[in-house]
Design a protein around this motif. Structure first.
Motif, mmCIF file in Angstrom:
data_model
loop_
_atom_site.group_PDB
_atom_site.id
_atom_site.type_symbol
_atom_site.label_atom_id
_atom_site.label_comp_id
_atom_site.label_asym_id
_atom_site.label_seq_id
_atom_site.Cartn_x
_atom_site.Cartn_y
_atom_site.Cartn_z
ATOM 1 N N GLY A 41 32.972 3.095 5.193
ATOM 2 C CA GLY A 41 34.019 4.102 5.006
ATOM 3 C C GLY A 41 35.125 3.976 6.026
ATOM 4 O O GLY A 41 36.309 4.128 5.691
ATOM 5 N N ALA A 42 34.756 3.694 7.288
ATOM 6 C CA ALA A 42 35.756 3.588 8.350
ATOM 7 C C ALA A 42 36.708 2.423 8.094
ATOM 8 O O ALA A 42 37.912 2.530 8.337
ATOM 9 N N THR A 43 36.182 1.306 7.597
ATOM 10 C CA THR A 43 37.031 0.153 7.297
ATOM 11 C C THR A 43 38.015 0.492 6.188
ATOM 12 O O THR A 43 39.199 0.124 6.246
ATOM 13 N N PHE A 44 37.537 1.196 5.172
ATOM 14 C CA PHE A 44 38.422 1.602 4.071
ATOM 15 C C PHE A 44 39.577 2.450 4.588
ATOM 16 O O PHE A 44 40.744 2.228 4.238
ATOM 17 N N THR A 45 39.268 3.427 5.437
ATOM 18 C CA THR A 45 40.325 4.289 5.949
ATOM 19 C C THR A 45 41.263 3.533 6.889
ATOM 20 O O THR A 45 42.471 3.799 6.916
ATOM 21 N N LEU A 46 40.724 2.575 7.656
ATOM 22 C CA LEU A 46 41.584 1.767 8.520
ATOM 23 C C LEU A 46 42.588 0.968 7.696
ATOM 24 O O LEU A 46 43.774 0.878 8.046
ATOM 25 N N VAL A 47 42.115 0.370 6.606
ATOM 26 C CA VAL A 47 43.021 -0.385 5.738
ATOM 27 C C VAL A 47 44.060 0.547 5.115
ATOM 28 O O VAL A 47 45.242 0.199 5.015
ATOM 29 N N ALA A 48 43.625 1.738 4.696
ATOM 30 C CA ALA A 48 44.563 2.706 4.118
ATOM 31 C C ALA A 48 45.626 3.108 5.136
ATOM 32 O O ALA A 48 46.822 3.185 4.808
ATOM 33 N N TRP A 49 45.214 3.345 6.382
ATOM 34 C CA TRP A 49 46.163 3.675 7.452
ATOM 35 C C TRP A 49 47.121 2.501 7.691
ATOM 36 O O TRP A 49 48.318 2.690 7.868
#
Length: 221
Positions: free
Chosen positions: A125-133
């Motif tokens: 989940g953290a990687t997904f949000t990092l990419v989104a950011w």
């Protein structure tokens, strides 16, 4: 309290994910005022620091994240008090590079072995949000570079706010297609297409792999 701190140290990806999701809920209350903008930048700095901590727990090079993070933090502070176009553009580019590198480091962390730890699940989940950011900041850069790259049903002629661009990034990366923010220039559409490809690849390669390894582990126990 001690057990909570111990859990946080063992699972830095979980802390990063929680703070980012809280940021999604808090950001709307920070828009529209100087104090809110300063608070927004402070929260962004917290996320950057947590991302560096998460990178330290991965095979990624910490010094790279620090070299990208320090100028990004400095420009965030400048942007809070004097948001000029060059500062916004350079800050957006540095933030995007930082978040993409942090996401790359977490990807290496998740794919480095065939064991699935609790922190690796949170890292999904953290990687997904990092990419989104990262893509949201890339949209900020494109919007400064090519004004009018993104439009919306509300105030179509104005620049899109950070929250609007983050919303566009999340909906594009997840392929839900629910965003009312639309790219209308070639540069804007190019970046959106890249994020669509990244979202499909992430689900296909990373999420499916971790789910498969988790199911296999449970079947063998």
């Amino acid at each position: 309290m001690t057990s909570m701190l111990g859990h946080a140290r063992r699972n830095p990806s979980a802390v990063l994910l929680v703070v980012q999701l809280l940021g999604v809920l808090v950001y709307p209350a920070m828009e529209g005022s100087r104090s809110g903008r300063v608070g927004f930048e402070i929260l962004g700095i917290v996320v950057l620091v947590l991302a560096v901590v998460s990178v330290r727990a991965t095979p990624g090079l910490t010094w790279v994240s620090v070299c990208l993070g320090i100028p990004a933090v400095a420009l965030s502070v400048v942007d809070a008090f004097n948001p000029t176009q060059p500062v916004v553009a350079i800050s957006g580019a540095l933030h995007a590079a930082f978040y993409f590198y942090a996401a790359y480091s977490l990807l290496r962390y998740m794919l480095s072995d065939h064991e699935v730890s609790v922190d690796e699940l949170f890292a999904t989940g953290a990687t997904f949000t990092l990419v989104a950011w990262g893509f949201a900041y890339l949209y900020v850069f494109v919007q400064v570079l090519v004004p009018g790259s993104f439009t919306a049903a509300v105030d179509p002629a104005n620049d899109r706010t950070w929250m609007e661009l983050l919303f566009l990034s999340f909906t594009t990366l997840s392929s839900t297609g629910l965003s009312d923010i639309v790219p209308i220039t070639s540069w804007g559409r190019s970046v959106v297409m890249l994020e669509q490809l990244a979202g499909l690849g992430y689900v296909a390669m990373v999420v499916s792999r971790l789910v498969g390894l988790t199911i296999t582990k449970r079947s063998n126990t």
